[in-house]
Design an enzyme around this catalytic site. Sequence first.
Site, mmCIF file in Angstrom:
data_model
loop_
_atom_site.group_PDB
_atom_site.id
_atom_site.type_symbol
_atom_site.label_atom_id
_atom_site.label_comp_id
_atom_site.label_asym_id
_atom_site.label_seq_id
_atom_site.Cartn_x
_atom_site.Cartn_y
_atom_site.Cartn_z
ATOM 1 N N ASP A 101 8.935 -5.539 -1.350
ATOM 2 C CA ASP A 101 7.504 -5.532 -1.623
ATOM 3 C C ASP A 101 6.958 -6.959 -1.593
ATOM 4 O O ASP A 101 7.510 -7.844 -2.258
ATOM 5 C CB ASP A 101 7.253 -4.927 -3.011
ATOM 6 C CG ASP A 101 6.086 -3.972 -3.045
ATOM 7 O OD1 ASP A 101 5.064 -4.286 -2.419
ATOM 8 O OD2 ASP A 101 6.189 -2.916 -3.693
ATOM 9 N N ASP A 203 1.652 -4.800 -0.363
ATOM 10 C CA ASP A 203 0.812 -4.257 -1.419
ATOM 11 C C ASP A 203 -0.657 -4.553 -1.108
ATOM 12 O O ASP A 203 -0.993 -5.647 -0.653
ATOM 13 C CB ASP A 203 1.224 -4.903 -2.752
ATOM 14 C CG ASP A 203 0.469 -4.359 -3.925
ATOM 15 O OD1 ASP A 203 0.562 -3.144 -4.181
ATOM 16 O OD2 ASP A 203 -0.213 -5.146 -4.616
ATOM 17 N N GLU A 268 0.077 -0.809 2.462
ATOM 18 C CA GLU A 268 -0.595 0.136 1.570
ATOM 19 C C GLU A 268 -2.105 -0.051 1.722
ATOM 20 O O GLU A 268 -2.633 -1.105 1.378
ATOM 21 C CB GLU A 268 -0.192 -0.109 0.112
ATOM 22 C CG GLU A 268 -0.971 0.738 -0.873
ATOM 23 C CD GLU A 268 -0.944 0.167 -2.291
ATOM 24 O OE1 GLU A 268 -0.925 0.984 -3.235
ATOM 25 O OE2 GLU A 268 -0.962 -1.066 -2.458
ATOM 26 N N HIS A 329 5.361 4.982 -7.020
ATOM 27 C CA HIS A 329 5.328 4.438 -8.372
ATOM 28 C C HIS A 329 3.926 4.357 -8.972
ATOM 29 O O HIS A 329 3.771 3.913 -10.117
ATOM 30 C CB HIS A 329 5.942 3.033 -8.361
ATOM 31 C CG HIS A 329 5.144 2.048 -7.554
ATOM 32 N ND1 HIS A 329 5.018 2.152 -6.189
ATOM 33 C CD2 HIS A 329 4.412 0.968 -7.910
ATOM 34 C CE1 HIS A 329 4.259 1.175 -5.739
ATOM 35 N NE2 HIS A 329 3.874 0.446 -6.764
ATOM 36 N N ASP A 330 2.901 4.776 -8.225
ATOM 37 C CA ASP A 330 1.514 4.662 -8.690
ATOM 38 C C ASP A 330 0.844 5.995 -8.972
ATOM 39 O O ASP A 330 -0.299 6.018 -9.439
ATOM 40 C CB ASP A 330 0.667 3.914 -7.655
ATOM 41 C CG ASP A 330 0.874 2.404 -7.689
ATOM 42 O OD1 ASP A 330 1.208 1.881 -8.772
ATOM 43 O OD2 ASP A 330 0.710 1.760 -6.636
#
Length: 530
Positions: A101, A203, A268, A329-330
């Site tokens: 990431d 990200d 993302e 994870h969100d």
Amino acid sequence: MDTIEQEWWRGSVTYQIYPRSFLDSNGDGIGDIPGITSRLDYLADLGVDAIWLSPIFTSPMKDMGYDVSNYIDIDPSFGTLSDFDEMIAKAHSLGLKVIIDQVLSHTSDQHPYFLESRQNQTNDKADWYIWADAKPDGSPPNNWLSIFGGTGWQWDSRRNQYYMHNFLRQQPDLNFHNPNVQEWILSTVRFWLERGVDGFRLDTVNYYFHDKLLRDDAADFRQKSVADWNPYHMQYHLFSKNQPENLVFLKKFRALLDEYGATTSVGEVGESHHPIEMMGEYTTDKRLHMAYSFEMLGHSFSPKHFSKQITEFFRLAPEGWPCWAFSNHDVVRHVSRWKKHAEDPTALAKQACALLLSLEGSVCLYQGEELGQQETDLSYDELVDPQGIEFWPEDKGRDGCRTPMSWDNSKFSGFSSSTPWLPVKETQRQLNVADQQNKQSSVLNFYREMLAFRKQNSVLRNGNTLFINDDNSLLAFVRGDTMLCIFNLGNQSITYQNTTEFNQCIKVGNTKVEGKELVLGANGFAFLTK
């Protein structure tokens, strides 16, 4: 290097690891890199092509590593650079690619460059972040908001200016209009490429640039009768993000990756307006290799919804490439999000696996998804996520999908020998690797079978898609002219009259084949060939 090897990412399956919650090797209650290394054999056996690690860089952990204070070192809670090198070597020996990431839009407020930038308006890093004067009445420069609540500007009395933060106030945004910032960011990316990393998950990839004129964002044109639980969603973010300069920078980023051969990038796209269009735009013309949005991470679970995402993407960007995921994870885990569409969570978990792995594009699985894992129900006092703490109870935050991986049915689910950083509840502990490992009908073994099925049938990785039904609860599409995929996305049985030339049923779930009729039970599915 041939095209297939160069483009290994096209149609690949990546397994997302949330390092804090994967496996704790030293008993401090926090997952770490040696823990990941010790379980790479499990992931290779599962059948994935790559792993993606959520942030592992040095961080004060105000936002669980998405606030980076040193981009070229490992946070001590996760281990050392030597641990990372050992993990890379082990992964590569097992044929696994490694993606990490990269949080490029902002740093931690403890990053040395921000500490310098905030001292005054004349230092060497003065314009490395987004600073602006107050309005004559002392209020922020414009109406930009923070995703975590309130204004997107924080006053700093050292400089007598506001700085911008799209997220927490401890996450100041970098000024990408400064070419020195871009070059520095790219140098940190090169650092990890030199260590053998195979790619990057970017990200908030559409947040890098802001409008230089600091113009106000507009009200969302989709008028709402009542205020949203988060006012951020009431704006149309025309100027605080999504700027055209983003595309220019991504070409620079891609050029750097291309120097290293068979690398990849997946961005993302955090956007509620035209996200599929933006995914396409970001993955064409030598920008990103892949992109994903939150369109399949929401509550929509209908044939028309899924057909629309696939059709629209390839209509808008025939040369682009998507990466689809149902959980990460969100967001709330998909077995919990979509539970009203199923009588049996196990059947739903298996169907979701079959559907995701049959979609055109690349795929990302989230740790525990292969166990049919569900959202953990946490109380307010158990939360650590700033989003949940700020917006409780309308939004309970992201901790519910971040609880430790369940390896067995012991007190702490085999994750740690001491109390974990987030609690392990009984519901999650019951869905564990040890129990499912040798149970033929388990969700885990279905994932293994389906991943092998995808690898054996190249049409599922790179064949075009033609939708032939997306009415009511029935979704049916053909991949590459050679495979028919049929799904009942409802909790009631339906009968499908097969009038196509696909008459050989090669894989089913909760489905009976009676001549030309397929009786698909609740969350049933079938794959047929000619």
